[in-house]
Design a protein around this motif. Structure first.
Motif, PDB file in Angstrom:
ATOM      1  N   LEU A 203      54.575   2.087  47.997  1.00 22.37           N
ATOM      2  CA  LEU A 203      53.449   2.644  49.035  1.00 22.37           C
ATOM      3  C   LEU A 203      54.436   4.205  50.117  1.00 22.37           C
ATOM      4  O   LEU A 203      53.778   5.429  49.943  1.00 22.37           O
ATOM      5  N   ALA A 204      55.241   3.527  50.386  1.00 23.62           N
ATOM      6  CA  ALA A 204      56.663   4.697  50.678  1.00 23.62           C
ATOM      7  C   ALA A 204      57.311   5.316  49.607  1.00 23.62           C
ATOM      8  O   ALA A 204      58.136   6.486  50.150  1.00 23.62           O
ATOM      9  N   ARG A 205      57.357   4.583  48.583  1.00 25.72           N
ATOM     10  CA  ARG A 205      58.151   5.823  47.474  1.00 25.72           C
ATOM     11  C   ARG A 205      56.460   7.001  46.884  1.00 25.72           C
ATOM     12  O   ARG A 205      57.226   8.091  46.573  1.00 25.72           O
ATOM     13  N   GLY A 206      54.966   6.922  47.645  1.00 26.70           N
ATOM     14  CA  GLY A 206      54.930   8.194  47.345  1.00 26.70           C
ATOM     15  C   GLY A 206      53.651   7.945  46.202  1.00 26.70           C
ATOM     16  O   GLY A 206      52.620   8.612  45.531  1.00 26.70           O
ATOM     17  N   ARG A 207      53.736   6.424  46.152  1.00 27.74           N
ATOM     18  CA  ARG A 207      52.471   5.922  45.497  1.00 27.74           C
ATOM     19  C   ARG A 207      51.158   6.101  45.396  1.00 27.74           C
ATOM     20  O   ARG A 207      50.859   5.067  46.326  1.00 27.74           O
ATOM     21  N   GLY A 208      50.128   6.230  45.377  1.00 31.82           N
ATOM     22  CA  GLY A 208      49.028   6.277  45.656  1.00 31.82           C
ATOM     23  C   GLY A 208      48.443   5.414  45.072  1.00 31.82           C
ATOM     24  O   GLY A 208      47.673   4.866  45.708  1.00 31.82           O
ATOM     25  N   TRP A 209      48.471   4.603  44.060  1.00 35.74           N
ATOM     26  CA  TRP A 209      48.406   3.558  43.425  1.00 35.74           C
ATOM     27  C   TRP A 209      48.382   2.665  44.823  1.00 35.74           C
ATOM     28  O   TRP A 209      47.275   1.681  45.267  1.00 35.74           O
ATOM     29  N   ALA A 210      49.474   2.682  45.134  1.00 40.90           N
ATOM     30  CA  ALA A 210      49.734   1.736  46.316  1.00 40.90           C
ATOM     31  C   ALA A 210      48.864   1.409  47.710  1.00 40.90           C
ATOM     32  O   ALA A 210      48.262   0.312  48.071  1.00 40.90           O
ATOM     33  N   ARG A 211      48.421   2.910  47.925  1.00 38.58           N
ATOM     34  CA  ARG A 211      47.559   3.282  48.796  1.00 38.58           C
ATOM     35  C   ARG A 211      45.857   2.569  48.897  1.00 38.58           C
ATOM     36  O   ARG A 211      45.521   2.406  49.228  1.00 38.58           O
ATOM     37  N   TRP A 212      45.727   2.850  47.549  1.00 34.94           N
ATOM     38  CA  TRP A 212      44.362   2.265  46.683  1.00 34.94           C
ATOM     39  C   TRP A 212      45.271   0.559  46.805  1.00 34.94           C
ATOM     40  O   TRP A 212      43.659   0.637  46.900  1.00 34.94           O
ATOM     41  N   ALA A 213      45.929  -0.182  46.378  1.00 29.03           N
ATOM     42  CA  ALA A 213      45.337  -1.461  46.220  1.00 29.03           C
ATOM     43  C   ALA A 213      45.607  -1.480  48.221  1.00 29.03           C
ATOM     44  O   ALA A 213      44.999  -2.755  48.160  1.00 29.03           O
ATOM     45  N   LEU A 214      46.771  -1.066  49.082  1.00 31.24           N
ATOM     46  CA  LEU A 214      46.673  -2.276  50.023  1.00 31.24           C
ATOM     47  C   LEU A 214      44.840  -1.969  50.932  1.00 31.24           C
ATOM     48  O   LEU A 214      44.260  -1.954  51.339  1.00 31.24           O
ATOM     49  N   SER A 215      44.225  -0.049  50.481  1.00 34.59           N
ATOM     50  CA  SER A 215      43.490  -0.385  51.204  1.00 34.59           C
ATOM     51  C   SER A 215      41.706  -0.817  50.452  1.00 34.59           C
ATOM     52  O   SER A 215      41.449  -1.481  51.826  1.00 34.59           O
ATOM     53  N   GLY A 216      41.982  -1.490  49.447  1.00 33.55           N
ATOM     54  CA  GLY A 216      41.522  -2.561  48.494  1.00 33.55           C
ATOM     55  C   GLY A 216      41.695  -3.905  49.582  1.00 33.55           C
ATOM     56  O   GLY A 216      40.596  -4.988  49.736  1.00 33.55           O
ATOM     57  N   TRP A 217      42.807  -4.197  49.831  1.00 30.78           N
ATOM     58  CA  TRP A 217      43.345  -5.500  50.416  1.00 30.78           C
ATOM     59  C   TRP A 217      42.703  -4.900  51.081  1.00 30.78           C
ATOM     60  O   TRP A 217      42.324  -6.560  51.940  1.00 30.78           O
ATOM     61  N   PHE A 218      42.733  -4.712  52.498  1.00 34.53           N
ATOM     62  CA  PHE A 218      42.674  -4.278  53.936  1.00 34.53           C
ATOM     63  C   PHE A 218      41.016  -4.586  53.644  1.00 34.53           C
ATOM     64  O   PHE A 218      40.193  -5.136  54.934  1.00 34.53           O
ATOM     65  N   VAL A 219      40.177  -3.681  52.789  1.00 31.92           N
ATOM     66  CA  VAL A 219      38.657  -4.121  53.385  1.00 31.92           C
ATOM     67  C   VAL A 219      37.889  -5.743  52.979  1.00 31.92           C
ATOM     68  O   VAL A 219      37.593  -6.250  53.557  1.00 31.92           O
ATOM     69  N   LEU A 220      39.270  -6.254  51.599  1.00 31.67           N
ATOM     70  CA  LEU A 220      38.425  -7.367  51.647  1.00 31.67           C
ATOM     71  C   LEU A 220      39.234  -8.992  52.517  1.00 31.67           C
ATOM     72  O   LEU A 220      38.280  -9.482  52.961  1.00 31.67           O
ATOM     73  N   SER A 221      40.099  -8.476  53.332  1.00 31.54           N
ATOM     74  CA  SER A 221      40.834  -8.920  54.449  1.00 31.54           C
ATOM     75  C   SER A 221      39.162  -9.174  55.436  1.00 31.54           C
ATOM     76  O   SER A 221      39.468  -9.838  56.120  1.00 31.54           O
ATOM     77  N   ALA A 222      39.382  -8.067  55.625  1.00 31.42           N
ATOM     78  CA  ALA A 222      38.441  -7.224  56.712  1.00 31.42           C
ATOM     79  C   ALA A 222      36.934  -8.449  56.669  1.00 31.42           C
ATOM     80  O   ALA A 222      36.287  -8.844  57.526  1.00 31.42           O
ATOM     81  N   VAL A 223      36.376  -8.064  55.201  1.00 28.52           N
ATOM     82  CA  VAL A 223      35.663  -8.859  54.713  1.00 28.52           C
ATOM     83  C   VAL A 223      35.230 -10.096  55.224  1.00 28.52           C
ATOM     84  O   VAL A 223      34.663 -11.356  56.066  1.00 28.52           O
ATOM     85  N   ALA A 224      36.600 -11.145  55.179  1.00 28.29           N
ATOM     86  CA  ALA A 224      36.276 -12.728  55.109  1.00 28.29           C
ATOM     87  C   ALA A 224      37.498 -12.782  56.695  1.00 28.29           C
ATOM     88  O   ALA A 224      36.501 -13.491  56.601  1.00 28.29           O
ATOM     89  N   TRP A 225      37.945 -11.985  56.955  1.00 27.75           N
ATOM     90  CA  TRP A 225      37.458 -12.577  58.477  1.00 27.75           C
ATOM     91  C   TRP A 225      36.845 -12.191  59.101  1.00 27.75           C
ATOM     92  O   TRP A 225      36.465 -13.023  59.762  1.00 27.75           O
TER      93      TRP A 225
END
Length: 143
Positions: free
Chosen positions: A69-91
């Motif tokens: 993400l820090a290197r500017g990879r857009g896929w990493a931004r999407w991956a972290l966003s998806g992981w965040f949504v799944l984590s929030a739902v699980a929480w």
């Protein structure tokens, strides 16, 4: 081989986002290990080794995605966003069970993640990612 940008070219929003994500990873790892090692039952050596291997792999993978993400990879931004949504739902689904301190630590991790993602999806962070998109599509950038 030279990098396509230097770390000083990061917008402040992206640097802050990366720092928040590193803090989130560290807090998450500490709480996961603390819950199982300090407040859990004593683990046999094989179970302890398996737990440590899992935490190392899971958080190692997460750290790599934060680095990308820090290197500017857009896929990493999407991956972290998806992981965040799944984590929030699980929480939310598991909110009524477990240790109270663990729920609060997980909530703090989610807040750090939400703030970090807001920084890379809005303002200067979003503009920087849009600018990186054209660079990422060239074969030479797949180092």
């Amino acid at each position: 081989m030279t990098s396509r940008f230097s770390f000083t070219e990061f917008p402040v929003a992206v640097r802050r986002s990366a720092l928040l994500l590193w803090a989130s990873l560290l807090l998450g790892a500490i709480t996961q290990l603390g819950e199982r090692l300090l407040w859990g039952a004593a683990l046999p050596l094989a179970e302890l080794a398996r737990l440590l291997a899992f935490v190392a792999m899971a958080y190692g993978l997460s750290a790599w995605v934060v680095w990308e993400l820090a290197r500017g990879r857009g896929w990493a931004r999407w991956a972290l966003s998806g992981w965040f949504v799944l984590s929030a739902v699980a929480w939310v689904m598991m909110f009524d069970g477990g240790l109270r301190w663990q729920q609060l630590a997980d909530a703090l991790v989610l807040l750090l993640d939400a703030a970090a993602l807001a920084l890379v999806w809005t303002g200067a962070g979003a503009a920087w990612f849009r600018a990186q998109r054209g660079v990422d599509e060239t074969p030479a950038s797949l180092d």
